[in-house]
Write an enzyme that holds these catalytic residues in place. Structure first.
Site, PDB file in Angstrom:
ATOM      1  N   ASN A   1       0.845  -1.201   0.000  1.00 26.87           N
ATOM      2  CA  ASN A   1       0.000   0.000   0.000  1.00 26.87           C
ATOM      3  C   ASN A   1       0.878   1.249   0.000  1.00 26.87           C
ATOM      4  O   ASN A   1       0.626   2.212  -0.722  1.00 26.87           O
ATOM      5  CB  ASN A   1      -0.881   0.044   1.252  1.00 26.87           C
ATOM      6  CG  ASN A   1      -2.084  -0.892   1.168  1.00 26.87           C
ATOM      7  OD1 ASN A   1      -2.349  -1.483   0.137  1.00 26.87           O
ATOM      8  ND2 ASN A   1      -2.799  -1.018   2.269  1.00 26.87           N
TER       9      ASN A   1
ATOM     10  N   HIS B   1     -15.233   3.046 -14.728  1.00 24.22           N
ATOM     11  CA  HIS B   1     -14.993   2.346 -13.463  1.00 24.22           C
ATOM     12  C   HIS B   1     -16.228   1.584 -13.004  1.00 24.22           C
ATOM     13  O   HIS B   1     -16.169   0.797 -12.050  1.00 24.22           O
ATOM     14  CB  HIS B   1     -14.579   3.399 -12.422  1.00 24.22           C
ATOM     15  CG  HIS B   1     -14.061   2.834 -11.145  1.00 24.22           C
ATOM     16  ND1 HIS B   1     -14.747   2.932  -9.958  1.00 24.22           N
ATOM     17  CD2 HIS B   1     -12.927   2.157 -10.859  1.00 24.22           C
ATOM     18  CE1 HIS B   1     -14.049   2.340  -9.001  1.00 24.22           C
ATOM     19  NE2 HIS B   1     -12.946   1.860  -9.516  1.00 24.22           N
TER      20      HIS B   1
ATOM     21  N   HIS C   1     -15.104  -3.001   0.634  1.00 22.96           N
ATOM     22  CA  HIS C   1     -15.023  -2.402  -0.696  1.00 22.96           C
ATOM     23  C   HIS C   1     -16.387  -1.964  -1.236  1.00 22.96           C
ATOM     24  O   HIS C   1     -16.460  -1.318  -2.267  1.00 22.96           O
ATOM     25  CB  HIS C   1     -14.379  -3.448  -1.631  1.00 22.96           C
ATOM     26  CG  HIS C   1     -13.853  -2.924  -2.905  1.00 22.96           C
ATOM     27  ND1 HIS C   1     -14.521  -3.075  -4.092  1.00 22.96           N
ATOM     28  CD2 HIS C   1     -12.718  -2.247  -3.207  1.00 22.96           C
ATOM     29  CE1 HIS C   1     -13.815  -2.526  -5.069  1.00 22.96           C
ATOM     30  NE2 HIS C   1     -12.719  -2.019  -4.552  1.00 22.96           N
TER      31      HIS C   1
ATOM     32  N   ARG D   1     -10.953  -4.328 -13.697  1.00 21.39           N
ATOM     33  CA  ARG D   1      -9.798  -5.173 -13.375  1.00 21.39           C
ATOM     34  C   ARG D   1     -10.285  -6.600 -13.428  1.00 21.39           C
ATOM     35  O   ARG D   1     -11.210  -6.962 -12.724  1.00 21.39           O
ATOM     36  CB  ARG D   1      -9.338  -4.939 -11.940  1.00 21.39           C
ATOM     37  CG  ARG D   1      -8.583  -3.673 -11.685  1.00 21.39           C
ATOM     38  CD  ARG D   1      -8.112  -3.671 -10.240  1.00 21.39           C
ATOM     39  NE  ARG D   1      -7.936  -2.322  -9.742  1.00 21.39           N
ATOM     40  CZ  ARG D   1      -6.879  -1.567 -10.017  1.00 21.39           C
ATOM     41  NH1 ARG D   1      -5.924  -2.018 -10.772  1.00 21.39           N
ATOM     42  NH2 ARG D   1      -6.783  -0.350  -9.522  1.00 21.39           N
TER      43      ARG D   1
ATOM     44  N   TYR E   1     -12.357  -9.425  -1.329  1.00 22.87           N
ATOM     45  CA  TYR E   1     -12.920  -8.074  -1.204  1.00 22.87           C
ATOM     46  C   TYR E   1     -14.398  -8.186  -0.867  1.00 22.87           C
ATOM     47  O   TYR E   1     -15.120  -8.984  -1.475  1.00 22.87           O
ATOM     48  CB  TYR E   1     -12.792  -7.289  -2.520  1.00 22.87           C
ATOM     49  CG  TYR E   1     -11.399  -6.852  -2.898  1.00 22.87           C
ATOM     50  CD1 TYR E   1     -10.267  -7.347  -2.256  1.00 22.87           C
ATOM     51  CD2 TYR E   1     -11.203  -5.929  -3.920  1.00 22.87           C
ATOM     52  CE1 TYR E   1      -8.995  -6.946  -2.625  1.00 22.87           C
ATOM     53  CE2 TYR E   1      -9.930  -5.523  -4.293  1.00 22.87           C
ATOM     54  CZ  TYR E   1      -8.832  -6.040  -3.650  1.00 22.87           C
ATOM     55  OH  TYR E   1      -7.579  -5.648  -4.023  1.00 22.87           O
TER      56      TYR E   1
ATOM     57  N   ARG F   1     -13.631   2.955   4.725  1.00 23.70           N
ATOM     58  CA  ARG F   1     -12.458   2.102   4.944  1.00 23.70           C
ATOM     59  C   ARG F   1     -11.166   2.910   4.906  1.00 23.70           C
ATOM     60  O   ARG F   1     -10.298   2.738   5.727  1.00 23.70           O
ATOM     61  CB  ARG F   1     -12.438   1.004   3.877  1.00 23.70           C
ATOM     62  CG  ARG F   1     -11.391  -0.036   4.082  1.00 23.70           C
ATOM     63  CD  ARG F   1     -10.355  -0.043   2.990  1.00 23.70           C
ATOM     64  NE  ARG F   1     -10.968  -0.207   1.687  1.00 23.70           N
ATOM     65  CZ  ARG F   1     -10.316  -0.007   0.554  1.00 23.70           C
ATOM     66  NH1 ARG F   1      -9.066   0.363   0.566  1.00 23.70           N
ATOM     67  NH2 ARG F   1     -10.926  -0.144  -0.598  1.00 23.70           N
TER      68      ARG F   1
END
Ligand SMILES: Nc1ncnc2c1ncn2[C@@H]1O[C@H](COP(=O)(O)OP(=O)(O)OP(=O)(O)O)[C@@H](O)[C@H]1O
Length: 763
Positions: A119, A506, A663, A446, A539, A635
């Site tokens: 991260n 997205h 998520h 993704r 996730y 988060r």
């Protein structure tokens, strides 16, 4: 009674008219009944009349203009935002706290150290790199909290040092000794016995030595290019005859395991850089190696693809990816045993500011701990789990098709508690195999090249169906992989579209068109997470499968925008960025203010990854001032300041970090909380792909969908109940920062709770 009249009368009966400041007086926070139990009028004496449900397009919410004017007049203090970069570091500190938590299983602690490390790498490559670029270009734009780029960089540097020190201590003082007790040791060469040394020596000569390139650095040999995130050894060698010293560099090969197992059957590992360092004599015969130190450089990796209508985006991206390898360095990591001399040399050669050099206790690049996480020691990890199949898809005696299930009603999915494979994947696979399906349209942000979703799209195209994949090539750090599977889809005959110029696609949506008798029926999936079966296991995300005709028509329109020249901005049941998500959310928050003032108990509940957008945050502040109860679960980054007297005392902000990456993005507005004729309620639940950040609201195509199915909204209400329950273990944001739930107090781990519930239901 009009809304403004209602407001007036409430103000008068409460006896809290505006004070001398002209601001509406603050009302005490009165929590309305919880959404889970909204089956009838709330216990609010003003709210017993049945209110009209909201009609009209979702981006048009009727809010009284007098109320809006009053809301906007309500001046907010300048210091109302937290710094987003420091807030992100706070998030990573929460991840680090999991690594530090002795209640976690040992290899999970090692995993959290690895996640913390990667991260932070990403943060430096993108955020710190961006700030440095702004500072170096002399741009005077300040952050929402009023800091210049230089000021932010100084604060980031100080906080990072503190966190990296904590990470190193956790690794060296706690995790390493505990691993050793559990039979997993990271050893030094000095601890390796003669027989193992001989074997490791042979391994070095056969497998490592041939791929190493010792690079001399002197006036005739300029400092070599060091690629970002690679590990290297900085070496000083001395000519024994002349006594002259020279610098050299050897790259630690990235395609070899970082930890070399010393002997089969024993979990003793030697770091690769130490194996190389021990054998440097072979690389510099005749010279004395006087010093060697590991170092690691992080480079700016933010892509800047100049999109131009006439240019092929794929080529532009490939060119930019090649350029990214040469981005300027933004951080130099060295171990804390590095000499002044080597450090000074590296800083000078790499042109790194001393402020950007970080000394790390122990090993560099703890993201390699993922390798140890792979060791087969189940007792040191969380118990494995089998995701449950959503009951709507449970195999009965005569298994139903996904399509017939959806004709019976919507299905809300909650991953990873519920399986992706037996629901979303099956949906796409059945669509691909079904002769009556004419078309499949899907966004892919993704996914992995070996994804069964990609395979299904390919076989659908090969079977002659119309298949459209809206591929977002620019999904960060996945660009290279995206290019290769996008090409594979194209080769199979899928229409691959790269989306709109200047906007990242997205949203996570799929649309299936099926011939049913004389009509064409549309089936849809809209989600908060990507079409990636691997991340769907770790996730936490929500998804809606539906045959709702309005949503089907909306998705048809949306794909026409994404693939064609349609400029539609209005949808029946969707909010779509960049046009209508921010305004849709803000007007709904303002509507809660109206409800609150009319005595109908305003309540907003939001769950997302990050909240930074100033207009959304200001709307929440104003709602809080008006007495609306606001619950935020975030988060990551939170630029909203919680619990500040006079500003946000009615706002609670919580954060959950844990085994699964939280998520999902969920938006709840109580909207009077009244039952409507024909069943249901005025309450609104939305899910989607957007965080409350500028990039999501202005620079991406994002979709929020309103979930209307009673079973689905009840389930989301229960989720919010858990998220906001006093005994749920979480971090809470106060005026002075984040506080964790007490370590030894009782408390509910929400992820465990959901796992138990879901798995139990699936049994
Ligand atoms: N359990 C966890 N706790 C904290 N961080 C995690 C955890 N698991 C993975 N991560 C980190 O989270 C990152 C992904 O988060 P992020 O929100 O950026 O996801 P994303 O897929 O980019 O989301 P989106 O594209 O929808 O915005 C990974 O790079 C990983 O390092």
């Amino acid at each position: 009674m009009t809304a403004s009249e209602t407001t007036k009368s409430t103000t008068e009966t409460n006896g809290t008219a505006s004070g001398a400041t002209g601001r509406p007086a603050r009302r005490p926070r009165t929590r309305p009944a919880t959404p889970a139990t909204t089956s009838g009028p709330m216990g609010d004496p003003m709210a017993d009349a049945m209110v009209e449900p909201f009609h009209g397009g979702p981006s048009e919410v009727a809010v009284d203009s007098a109320v809006v004017a009053e809301i906007e007049d309500d001046a907010l203090p300048d210091d109302r935002f937290s710094n987003r970069e420091l807030s992100w570091l706070d998030f990573n500190a929460r991840v680090l706290a999991l690594a530090e938590d002795p209640r976690q299983k040992l290899l999970e602690r090692a995993k959290f150290l690895a996640i913390f490390a990667s991260n932070l790498d990403e943060f430096y490559m993108v955020r710190v790199a961006g700030l440095k670029r702004r500072r170096d270009m002399g741009l005077s734009v300040t952050s929402a909290d009023g800091l210049t780029a230089s000021e932010q960089l100084a604060l980031i540097s100080a906080r990072t040092r503190e966190l990296v020190e904590r990470q190193g201590r956790c690794f060296v003082d706690e995790v390493l000794p505990a691993l050793a007790d559990a039979g997993i040791r990271i050893v030094h060469w000095s601890e390796v016995n003669e027989a193992d040394r001989a074997r490791l020596g042979e391994y070095f000569t056969a497998r490592i030595f041939p791929v190493l390139t010792p690079l001399a650095v002197d006036p005739a040999h300029p400092f070599p290019y060091i690629s970002g995130l690679s590990l290297s050894l900085a070496i000083i060698v001395r000519n024994p005859e002349t006594g002259t010293e020279r610098f050299a560099r050897v790259k630690v090969p990235p395609n070899v395991d970082r930890f070399i197992q010393v002997r089969r059957g024993v979990y003793d590992f030697l770091p690769l850089e130490e194996l190389i360092a021990t054998h440097l004599g072979q690389l510099f015969p005749g010279m004395d190696v006087t010093e060697h130190q590991a170092f690691r450089v992080t480079r700016n990796a933010d892509l800047e693809v100049e999109e131009d209508r006439d240019e092929d985006l794929l080529q532009a991206l490939e060119r930019e990816l090649a350029r990214r390898r040469f981005g300027p360095p933004v951080r130099l990591e060295v171990t804390n045993t590095t000499s002044e001399r080597v450090l000074a040399w590296l800083l000078a050669e790499l042109d790194v500011d001393p402020a950007d050099a970080v000394e790390v206790p122990g090993l560099l690049d703890l993201s390699s701990l993922w390798q140890l996480y792979g060791i087969d020691k189940p007792g040191l990890k969380d118990a494995p789990f089998v995701p449950a199949t959503n009951p709507a898809f449970a195999e009965g005696e005569t298994p139903k098709s996904v399509f017939s299930t959806l004709r019976d009603g919507d299905v809300l999915l909650h991953h990873p508690y519920e399986s992706f494979a037996t629901t979303v994947q099956r949906f796409i696979e059945q669509a691909a195999a079904d002769p009556r399906v004419l078309a499949i349209k899907q966004t892919l942000y993704r996914t992995s090249g070996d994804s069964p979703i990609v395979d299904a799209l390919i076989s659908a195209a090969e079977a002659g169906k119309e298949v459209v994949a809206l591929v977002e090539l620019k999904a960060r750090f996945d660009e290279q992989a995206n290019i290769s599977w996008a090409k594979a889809l194209e080769r199979a005959g899928v229409h691959v579209v790269y989306g709109l110029v200047g906007l990242k696609t997205h949203c996570k949506t799929a649309l299936v068109i099926r011939q049913e008798g004389k009509t064409l029926q549309r089936y849809c999936h809209l989600a908060t997470g990507n079409y990636n079966p691997k991340t769907a296991r770790i996730y936490e995300d929500l998804g809606l499968l539906t045959a709702d005709p309005d949503i089907g028509a909306d998705l048809t329109d949306l794909f026409n925008v994404l693939t064609g020249y349609s400029r539609q901005t209005e949808y029946r049941n969707l909010l779509v960025a960049p046009q209508s998500i921010r305004s849709g959310i803000v007007t709904r928050i303002e509507r809660e203010i109206e409800h609150q003032r009319a005595g109908r108990g305003g309540l907003v509940r939001l769950k997302m990854n990050s909240i930074v957008d100033e207009r959304v945050i200001d709307a929440l502040y104003r709602a809080s001032r008006a007495g609306v109860a606001v619950d935020v679960t975030v988060r990551g980054i939170c630029a909203l300041r919680a619990g500040v007297p006079g500003l946000s005392e009615n706002i609670t902000v919580r954060s959950i970090v844990g085994r699964f990456l939280e998520h999902s993005r969920i938006f709840y507005f109580r909207n009077g909380g009244q039952p409507v004729e024909g069943g249901g309620s005025t309450e609104e639940y939305w899910i989607g792909s957007a965080d409350m950040m500028h990039r999501n609201l202005d620079r991406r195509v994002e979709v929020l969908v309103q979930v209307k199915d009673k079973g689905a909204t009840d389930r989301m209400a229960r989720l919010f109940e858990l998220l906001t329950a006093p005994d749920t273990r979480c971090w809470t944001l106060g005026p002075d920062g984040w506080t964790p739930s007490p370590v030894d107090g009782p408390g509910v781990d929400i992820q465990e709770e959901l796992l138990r519930g879901r798995v139990a239901r699936g049994e």
